[in-house]
Design a protein around this motif. Structure first.
Motif, mmCIF file in Angstrom:
data_model
loop_
_atom_site.group_PDB
_atom_site.id
_atom_site.type_symbol
_atom_site.label_atom_id
_atom_site.label_comp_id
_atom_site.label_asym_id
_atom_site.label_seq_id
_atom_site.Cartn_x
_atom_site.Cartn_y
_atom_site.Cartn_z
ATOM 1 N N MET A 76 7.977 2.006 3.246
ATOM 2 C CA MET A 76 6.611 2.120 3.790
ATOM 3 C C MET A 76 6.437 3.462 4.504
ATOM 4 O O MET A 76 5.396 4.098 4.376
ATOM 5 N N GLN A 77 7.464 3.909 5.244
ATOM 6 C CA GLN A 77 7.387 5.200 5.924
ATOM 7 C C GLN A 77 7.276 6.349 4.916
ATOM 8 O O GLN A 77 6.494 7.273 5.098
ATOM 9 N N ILE A 78 8.067 6.283 3.860
ATOM 10 C CA ILE A 78 8.029 7.314 2.827
ATOM 11 C C ILE A 78 6.652 7.332 2.162
ATOM 12 O O ILE A 78 6.070 8.404 1.962
ATOM 13 N N ALA A 79 6.127 6.181 1.830
ATOM 14 C CA ALA A 79 4.813 6.112 1.201
ATOM 15 C C ALA A 79 3.723 6.640 2.123
ATOM 16 O O ALA A 79 2.803 7.325 1.675
ATOM 17 N N GLN A 80 3.842 6.349 3.406
ATOM 18 C CA GLN A 80 2.861 6.828 4.377
ATOM 19 C C GLN A 80 2.914 8.358 4.491
ATOM 20 O O GLN A 80 1.893 9.021 4.562
ATOM 21 N N ARG A 81 4.109 8.935 4.497
ATOM 22 C CA ARG A 81 4.255 10.386 4.572
ATOM 23 C C ARG A 81 3.700 11.061 3.319
ATOM 24 O O ARG A 81 3.143 12.156 3.387
ATOM 25 N N GLN A 82 3.890 10.412 2.170
ATOM 26 C CA GLN A 82 3.416 10.994 0.925
ATOM 27 C C GLN A 82 1.892 11.002 0.849
ATOM 28 O O GLN A 82 1.316 11.873 0.216
ATOM 29 N N SER A 83 1.257 10.023 1.477
ATOM 30 C CA SER A 83 -0.205 9.904 1.393
ATOM 31 C C SER A 83 -0.927 10.817 2.384
ATOM 32 O O SER A 83 -2.120 11.028 2.274
ATOM 33 N N THR A 84 -0.204 11.369 3.379
ATOM 34 C CA THR A 84 -0.877 12.247 4.361
ATOM 35 C C THR A 84 -0.674 13.694 4.040
ATOM 36 O O THR A 84 0.022 14.165 3.280
ATOM 37 N N GLU A 111 14.714 -3.745 6.363
ATOM 38 C CA GLU A 111 15.000 -2.350 6.696
ATOM 39 C C GLU A 111 14.611 -1.426 5.539
ATOM 40 O O GLU A 111 13.969 -0.393 5.741
ATOM 41 N N THR A 112 14.975 -1.813 4.331
ATOM 42 C CA THR A 112 14.657 -0.997 3.161
ATOM 43 C C THR A 112 13.153 -0.921 2.921
ATOM 44 O O THR A 112 12.615 0.155 2.623
ATOM 45 N N PRO A 141 21.678 -8.365 0.296
ATOM 46 C CA PRO A 141 22.132 -9.742 0.517
ATOM 47 C C PRO A 141 21.560 -10.450 1.740
ATOM 48 O O PRO A 141 21.646 -11.670 1.846
ATOM 49 N N THR A 142 20.965 -9.698 2.675
ATOM 50 C CA THR A 142 20.438 -10.335 3.881
ATOM 51 C C THR A 142 18.965 -9.991 4.069
ATOM 52 O O THR A 142 18.472 -8.988 3.549
ATOM 53 N N ALA A 143 18.279 -10.799 4.836
ATOM 54 C CA ALA A 143 16.874 -10.544 5.145
ATOM 55 C C ALA A 143 16.730 -9.225 5.900
ATOM 56 O O ALA A 143 15.773 -8.480 5.687
#
Length: 73
Positions: A65-73, A59-60, A52-54
């Motif tokens: 992005m952090q999860i995707a970055q960890r998966q790619s390394t 935050e999500t 409901p908020t920006a």
């Protein structure tokens, strides 16, 4: 002239304007400049209900992005 008439502003606006009769205007003159500094995203109703908020959206997305970055390394 009485005092009441002196204080009234003279209304020079027409009840309607015909933009096709006006010259010199350029459609979309500032559109590119506006796009460069604006990042507006419209959410579907179900997504907006979950986030409901920006701040919650940002935050999500940062977590994702952090999860995707960890998966790619």
């Amino acid at each position: 002239m009485n005092k009441e008439n002196e204080n009234e502003l003279e209304d020079e606006l027409r009840p309607e304007y015909y933009f096709s009769h006006m010259t010199g205007g350029v459609r979309g003159k500032y559109a590119e400049r506006y796009k460069a500094v604006t990042n507006l995203v419209l959410l579907d109703p179900d997504v907006a209900q979950a986030f409901p908020t920006a701040e919650s959206v940002n935050e999500t997305l940062r977590l994702l992005m952090q999860i995707a970055q960890r998966q790619s390394t």
